[in-house]
Design an enzyme around this catalytic site. Sequence first.
Site, short mmCIF file in Angstrom:
data_model
loop_
_atom_site.label_atom_id
_atom_site.label_comp_id
_atom_site.label_asym_id
_atom_site.label_seq_id
_atom_site.Cartn_x
_atom_site.Cartn_y
_atom_site.Cartn_z
N LYS A 53 0.84 -1.20 0.00
CA LYS A 53 0.00 0.00 0.00
C LYS A 53 0.89 1.26 0.00
CE LYS A 53 -3.88 -2.37 2.32
NZ LYS A 53 -4.66 -2.47 3.59
N TYR A 107 -12.31 -3.02 -3.16
CA TYR A 107 -12.84 -3.11 -1.80
C TYR A 107 -14.37 -3.08 -1.77
CZ TYR A 107 -8.23 -2.61 0.46
OH TYR A 107 -6.95 -2.80 0.93
N ASN A 141 -1.68 -0.17 7.32
CA ASN A 141 -1.18 -1.53 7.58
C ASN A 141 -0.36 -2.13 6.44
OD1 ASN A 141 -3.31 -2.17 5.93
ND2 ASN A 141 -4.47 -3.33 7.45
N HIS A 161 -1.67 -5.56 1.41
CA HIS A 161 -2.92 -6.27 1.18
C HIS A 161 -2.63 -7.69 0.71
CE1 HIS A 161 -6.86 -7.38 -0.48
NE2 HIS A 161 -6.18 -7.87 -1.51
N GLU A 213 -8.99 -10.51 -8.00
CA GLU A 213 -8.17 -9.31 -7.80
C GLU A 213 -7.02 -9.24 -8.80
OE1 GLU A 213 -7.26 -9.51 -3.60
OE2 GLU A 213 -9.35 -9.20 -3.05
P1 DAT Z 1 -7.46 -7.23 5.44
O1 DAT Z 1 -6.69 -6.11 4.76
O2 DAT Z 1 -6.68 -7.79 6.60
O3 DAT Z 1 -7.92 -8.29 4.47
P2 DAT Z 1 -10.21 -6.29 5.48
O4 DAT Z 1 -10.35 -6.90 4.12
O5 DAT Z 1 -11.21 -6.67 6.51
O6 DAT Z 1 -8.76 -6.58 6.10
O7 DAT Z 1 -10.25 -4.71 5.36
C1 DAT Z 1 -9.54 -4.06 4.31
C2 DAT Z 1 -8.80 -2.89 4.90
O8 DAT Z 1 -9.72 -1.95 5.45
C3 DAT Z 1 -7.86 -3.24 6.06
O9 DAT Z 1 -6.59 -3.64 5.62
C4 DAT Z 1 -7.81 -1.95 6.82
C5 DAT Z 1 -9.19 -1.37 6.62
N1 DAT Z 1 -10.07 -1.68 7.76
C6 DAT Z 1 -10.71 -2.85 7.99
N2 DAT Z 1 -11.43 -2.81 9.10
C7 DAT Z 1 -11.26 -1.56 9.60
C8 DAT Z 1 -11.75 -0.86 10.73
N3 DAT Z 1 -12.58 -1.44 11.61
N4 DAT Z 1 -11.36 0.42 10.92
C9 DAT Z 1 -10.51 1.02 10.06
N5 DAT Z 1 -10.02 0.43 8.96
C10 DAT Z 1 -10.39 -0.84 8.73
MG MG Z 2 -9.35 -8.19 2.96
#
Ligand code: DAT
Ligand code: MG
Length: 151
Positions: free
Chosen positions: A11, A51, A114, A117, A128
């Site tokens: 990212k 997303y 973070n 991805h 994707e």
């Molecule tokens: P991941 O990236 O671990 O697959 P995800 O698909 O649930 O996680 O969410 C995509 C991204 O969105 C994640 O990397 C960070 C952000 N995100 C997810 N949940 C969040 C939250 N509760 N508050 C803030 N950002 C969040």
């Molecule tokens: Mg995810």
Amino acid sequence: EEVEETYIMVKPDGVQRGLVGEIISRFEKKGFLLKGLKLFQCPKELAEEHYKDLKGKPFFPKLIDYVTSGPVVCMAWEGVGVVASARKLIGATNPLQAEPGTIRGDLAVQMGRNVVHGSDSPENGKREIALWFKEGELCSWVPIQAPWLRE
Ligand code: DAT
Ligand code: MG
């Protein structure tokens, strides 16, 4: 033991912080096969499509701003069990909960920063990769080390 593909992306924070080599290196050293790689400025529409399952979440607009805020590094990786294994290498979504030794556990502190991805299922891996790469941007190849990775 299925050969799978996963979409991994450094990212914008990972790119800005100079962590690209470190992150690629973890997947290389593990023994997965790199099939596609590019630096790319993601348009908003693509970020929203990527997303789309999170549309409606309160953090969605900030997430789209974050992921389009600078160049990302797009990667396609192949391997047996690569989807779940890459998720383990990446660590928990919240870096404060991610185990030491994982990318997020070692290199990040906040969910909104973070650094990386990884696809969450083989189906999403395929989806994707098709979304982020064009035909002709992926290579099928056999690395010289192949017999030393799998018997
Ligand atoms: P991941 O990236 O671990 O697959 P995800 O698909 O649930 O996680 O969410 C995509 C991204 O969105 C994640 O990397 C960070 C952000 N995100 C997810 N949940 C969040 C939250 N509760 N508050 C803030 N950002 C969040
Ligand atoms: Mg995810």
